[in-house]
Motif scaffolding. Structure first.
Motif, PDB file in Angstrom:
ATOM      1  N   ASN A  44      16.336   8.196  27.188  1.00 35.01           N
ATOM      2  CA  ASN A  44      17.697   7.857  27.621  1.00 35.01           C
ATOM      3  C   ASN A  44      18.685   8.319  26.566  1.00 35.01           C
ATOM      4  O   ASN A  44      18.407   8.233  25.361  1.00 35.01           O
ATOM      5  CB  ASN A  44      17.842   6.342  27.807  1.00 35.01           C
ATOM      6  CG  ASN A  44      17.064   5.845  29.001  1.00 35.01           C
ATOM      7  OD1 ASN A  44      16.966   6.530  30.017  1.00 35.01           O
ATOM      8  ND2 ASN A  44      16.506   4.655  28.887  1.00 35.01           N
ATOM      9  N   ILE A  45      19.830   8.764  27.016  1.00 35.76           N
ATOM     10  CA  ILE A  45      20.865   9.223  26.081  1.00 35.76           C
ATOM     11  C   ILE A  45      21.285   8.078  25.168  1.00 35.76           C
ATOM     12  O   ILE A  45      21.579   8.277  23.995  1.00 35.76           O
ATOM     13  CB  ILE A  45      22.050   9.825  26.856  1.00 35.76           C
ATOM     14  CG1 ILE A  45      21.580  11.077  27.605  1.00 35.76           C
ATOM     15  CG2 ILE A  45      23.212  10.147  25.930  1.00 35.76           C
ATOM     16  CD1 ILE A  45      22.567  11.622  28.609  1.00 35.76           C
ATOM     17  N   SER A  46      21.258   6.861  25.692  1.00 33.25           N
ATOM     18  CA  SER A  46      21.628   5.693  24.880  1.00 33.25           C
ATOM     19  C   SER A  46      20.644   5.452  23.733  1.00 33.25           C
ATOM     20  O   SER A  46      20.968   4.763  22.768  1.00 33.25           O
ATOM     21  CB  SER A  46      21.719   4.449  25.761  1.00 33.25           C
ATOM     22  OG  SER A  46      20.473   4.200  26.390  1.00 33.25           O
ATOM     23  N   ASP A  47      19.432   6.026  23.813  1.00 31.70           N
ATOM     24  CA  ASP A  47      18.433   5.864  22.755  1.00 31.70           C
ATOM     25  C   ASP A  47      18.584   6.877  21.624  1.00 31.70           C
ATOM     26  O   ASP A  47      17.834   6.818  20.642  1.00 31.70           O
ATOM     27  CB  ASP A  47      17.025   5.982  23.338  1.00 31.70           C
ATOM     28  CG  ASP A  47      16.690   4.836  24.284  1.00 31.70           C
ATOM     29  OD1 ASP A  47      17.318   3.762  24.156  1.00 31.70           O
ATOM     30  OD2 ASP A  47      15.817   5.023  25.149  1.00 31.70           O
ATOM     31  N   ILE A  65      26.459  15.220  26.807  1.00 30.60           N
ATOM     32  CA  ILE A  65      25.002  15.312  26.742  1.00 30.60           C
ATOM     33  C   ILE A  65      24.452  14.998  28.129  1.00 30.60           C
ATOM     34  O   ILE A  65      24.653  13.901  28.651  1.00 30.60           O
ATOM     35  CB  ILE A  65      24.427  14.343  25.694  1.00 30.60           C
ATOM     36  CG1 ILE A  65      25.021  14.629  24.319  1.00 30.60           C
ATOM     37  CG2 ILE A  65      22.905  14.439  25.655  1.00 30.60           C
ATOM     38  CD1 ILE A  65      24.681  13.593  23.257  1.00 30.60           C
ATOM     39  N   ASP A  66      23.802  15.979  28.742  1.00 29.92           N
ATOM     40  CA  ASP A  66      23.235  15.794  30.081  1.00 29.92           C
ATOM     41  C   ASP A  66      21.855  15.137  30.014  1.00 29.92           C
ATOM     42  O   ASP A  66      21.558  14.224  30.785  1.00 29.92           O
ATOM     43  CB  ASP A  66      23.114  17.135  30.809  1.00 29.92           C
ATOM     44  CG  ASP A  66      24.466  17.793  31.024  1.00 29.92           C
ATOM     45  OD1 ASP A  66      25.472  17.069  31.167  1.00 29.92           O
ATOM     46  OD2 ASP A  66      24.506  19.039  31.032  1.00 29.92           O
ATOM     47  N   LEU A  78      18.576  18.518  23.040  1.00 30.60           N
ATOM     48  CA  LEU A  78      19.723  18.046  23.814  1.00 30.60           C
ATOM     49  C   LEU A  78      20.205  19.129  24.752  1.00 30.60           C
ATOM     50  O   LEU A  78      20.447  20.257  24.333  1.00 30.60           O
ATOM     51  CB  LEU A  78      20.859  17.647  22.869  1.00 30.60           C
ATOM     52  CG  LEU A  78      20.502  16.678  21.741  1.00 30.60           C
ATOM     53  CD1 LEU A  78      21.661  16.549  20.779  1.00 30.60           C
ATOM     54  CD2 LEU A  78      20.110  15.332  22.312  1.00 30.60           C
ATOM     55  N   GLU A  79      20.351  18.789  26.016  1.00 31.69           N
ATOM     56  CA  GLU A  79      20.945  19.699  26.986  1.00 31.69           C
ATOM     57  C   GLU A  79      22.410  19.302  27.112  1.00 31.69           C
ATOM     58  O   GLU A  79      22.719  18.170  27.490  1.00 31.69           O
ATOM     59  CB  GLU A  79      20.225  19.606  28.328  1.00 31.69           C
ATOM     60  CG  GLU A  79      18.808  20.117  28.253  1.00 31.69           C
ATOM     61  CD  GLU A  79      18.074  20.050  29.589  1.00 31.69           C
ATOM     62  OE1 GLU A  79      18.704  19.710  30.621  1.00 31.69           O
ATOM     63  OE2 GLU A  79      16.866  20.323  29.596  1.00 31.69           O
TER      64      GLU A  79
END
Length: 101
Positions: A44-47, A65-66, A78-79
């Protein structure tokens, strides 16, 4: 004369065999590198660590950040998407330093 011809053929075969062995080793190294790149698992982006998020914000201010991925070495893939529609992939370590993989 036959001995000279025979010796030449044996030398050529020996050199060819040695060249093939080196090529096989090089291919194995490339395969190993590819395998280590594919070891990333989506997270998850939040991680993402705050240091990585801050690096994106600093160096790519118009990016979002996708998707985010992490490997066992605490490296992040990171995409990103820029506001102009450009997409790309960057890699960072846990401290937010950009790395090349």
């Amino acid at each position: 004369m036959k001995n000279l011809f025979f010796a030449t053929v044996l030398s050529f075969v020996g050199l060819t065999a040695m060249a093939q062995e080196e090529t096989a080793e090089a291919q194995m190294d490339e395969t190993t590198t590819v395998a280590s790149i594919q070891d990333f698992q989506e997270i998850n982006i939040s991680d993402l660590p705050e240091t990585v998020k801050a690096a994106v914000k600093k160096d790519y201010p118009t990016a979002s950040i996708d998707k985010a991925y992490k490997n066992e070495s605490d490296q992040y893939k990171l995409e990103l998407s820029l506001k102009d529609g450009t997409k790309g992939t960057v890699y960072a370590d846990a401290e937010g330093n950009w790395i090349e993989i």
